[in-house]
Design an enzyme around this catalytic site. Structure first.
Site, PDB file in Angstrom:
ATOM      1  N   ASN A 225      40.271  31.618  -1.523  1.00  0.00           N
ATOM      2  CA  ASN A 225      38.900  32.012  -1.586  1.00  0.00           C
ATOM      3  C   ASN A 225      37.857  30.834  -1.999  1.00  0.00           C
ATOM      4  OD1 ASN A 225      36.780  33.635  -2.042  1.00  0.00           O
ATOM      5  ND2 ASN A 225      37.498  34.777  -3.917  1.00  0.00           N
ATOM      6  N   HIS A 256      34.666  39.709 -11.500  1.00  0.00           N
ATOM      7  CA  HIS A 256      35.547  40.681 -10.647  1.00  0.00           C
ATOM      8  C   HIS A 256      35.324  41.967 -11.004  1.00  0.00           C
ATOM      9  CE1 HIS A 256      37.697  37.152  -8.975  1.00  0.00           C
ATOM     10  NE2 HIS A 256      38.139  38.104  -8.114  1.00  0.00           N
TER      11      HIS A 256
END
Length: 355
Positions: A225, A256
């Site tokens: 990522n 998140h």
């Protein structure tokens, strides 16, 4: 503030409607996370370009600093770019505007076609997603006490490790297919390498071979990522006054969502990276005396890095507090205890003085 509130509300709604994370549906939290990264990156760049002195900025901040407020069409086009709105990757406004204006080519050379690299990445994405149809990434059996008791500790640990690796393939597929779409549209050209071949990795978001075979946690995190790692570094790590590593991973967890598994994962990674950094400075010089010792050190750190990252990231899959607690209880929090012991008792070598 608006985009942060929207993202917070989206995560709260998802957690309320799917506390155990059983449905894994593709909802609107993904796009809001992408928009959050883009808007906050733009805000930091604009602040650096209009409210900070040149000497206060590092080289990266100078390059990304924005001296004027973007127009509405620039802002909306950048924020809602169709190639990255679902799964990323994120990118900075300057690179996007150069792509739109056609000024991202090398002076004196025509911009190469992105069709071939796009097709190669499409095949890679299909390769990774095919593994999820062949092998099972379901962690459900682990939470069946009878199943756990009927298998050895090593078998259970091996099952969890293999399931986590297969679970990674879902992310590889999403990020590589998004990179492929961007390249097909002409976005992602990054100049030429030393052999004169065109590079299409400007917005590449993952390097699977480096992720699965990294020799340290730092290298692994930097290749998984990638866009989010850069965003966290630029908006948090480089701007935090106190404990930038811990603050960065806490921001990653809140970005998140609110599931306990997110906080367990990212705070574990923060502790593991701080310990590995300290241990590396003390231990690594002792293994540089010969090629054999260095190869042994690299092999050992590679195995340890992969075990620790999968131990931490399994919590991204189990999510709920009850399941995270059951997971910790089964492994007796052993990695955490070893990490704490090493961090406390490993001597701190003196840092080299800066000239």
């Amino acid at each position: 503030a608006v985009v942060s509130t929207q993202s917070t509300g989206a995560h709260a709604y998802r957690m309320y409607t799917d506390y155990n994370g059983l449905y894994r549906r593709l909802d609107f939290t993904g796009p809001t996370m992408i928009i959050t990264m883009k808007v906050t990156s733009l805000a930091c760049s604009l602040y650096d370009g209009t409210h900070r002195k040149e000497e206060e900025l590092n080289s990266d901040q100078k390059m990304l600093a924005i001296r004027r407020v973007p127009s509405l069409i620039e802002y909306l086009s950048y924020t809602f770019c169709f190639t990255s709105i679902l799964s990323g990757p994120t990118f900075n406004l300057q690179d996007y505007c150069k792509f739109i204006d056609g000024t991202d080519a090398i002076e004196g050379k025509a911009k190469p076609s992105g069709i071939l690299p796009s097709l190669i990445k499409l095949l890679a994405a299909v390769f990774f997603i095919s593994w999820t149809f062949v092998f099972d990434s379901n962690l459900g059996p682990f939470f069946d006490k009878e199943w756990r008791n009927s298998h050895s500790f090593l078998y259970v640990a091996g099952y969890l490790y293999s399931a986590e690796v297969i679970y990674h393939c879902n992310y590889y597929f999403a990020w590589i297919i998004a990179d492929s779409v961007s390249n097909l549209s002409g976005f992602g050209f990054n100049g030429y390498d030393e052999k004169g071949s065109a590079k299409w990795d400007k917005i590449t978001n993952v390097y699977p071979h480096k992720t699965e075979c990294s020799s340290s946690l730092k290298v692994l995190v930097e290749n998984w990522n990638v866009g989010t790692a850069l965003w966290l570094r630029r908006v948090c790590y480089e701007r935090s006054v106190y404990s930038p590593t811990a603050m960065t991973y806490f921001l990653s967890a809140t970005w998140h969502g609110f599931y306990p598994g997110y906080y367990g994962c990212f705070m574990s990674l923060s502790a593991f990276i701080l310990t590995s950094r300290k241990l590396r400075r003390y231990v690594r010089p002792k293994f540089l005396g010969s090629t054999g010792l260095k190869m042994f050190y690299d092999a050992l750190t590679t195995v340890c890095s992969l075990l620790l990252i999968n131990y931490a990231c399994i919590q991204l899959c189990v999510l709920s507090f009850e399941r995270v607690y059951e997971f910790y209880r089964y492994f007796y929090c052993l990695p955490h205890l070893v990490c704490l012991f090493l961090y406390i008792f490993c001597p701190s070598p003196p840092r080299p003085k800066k000239e």
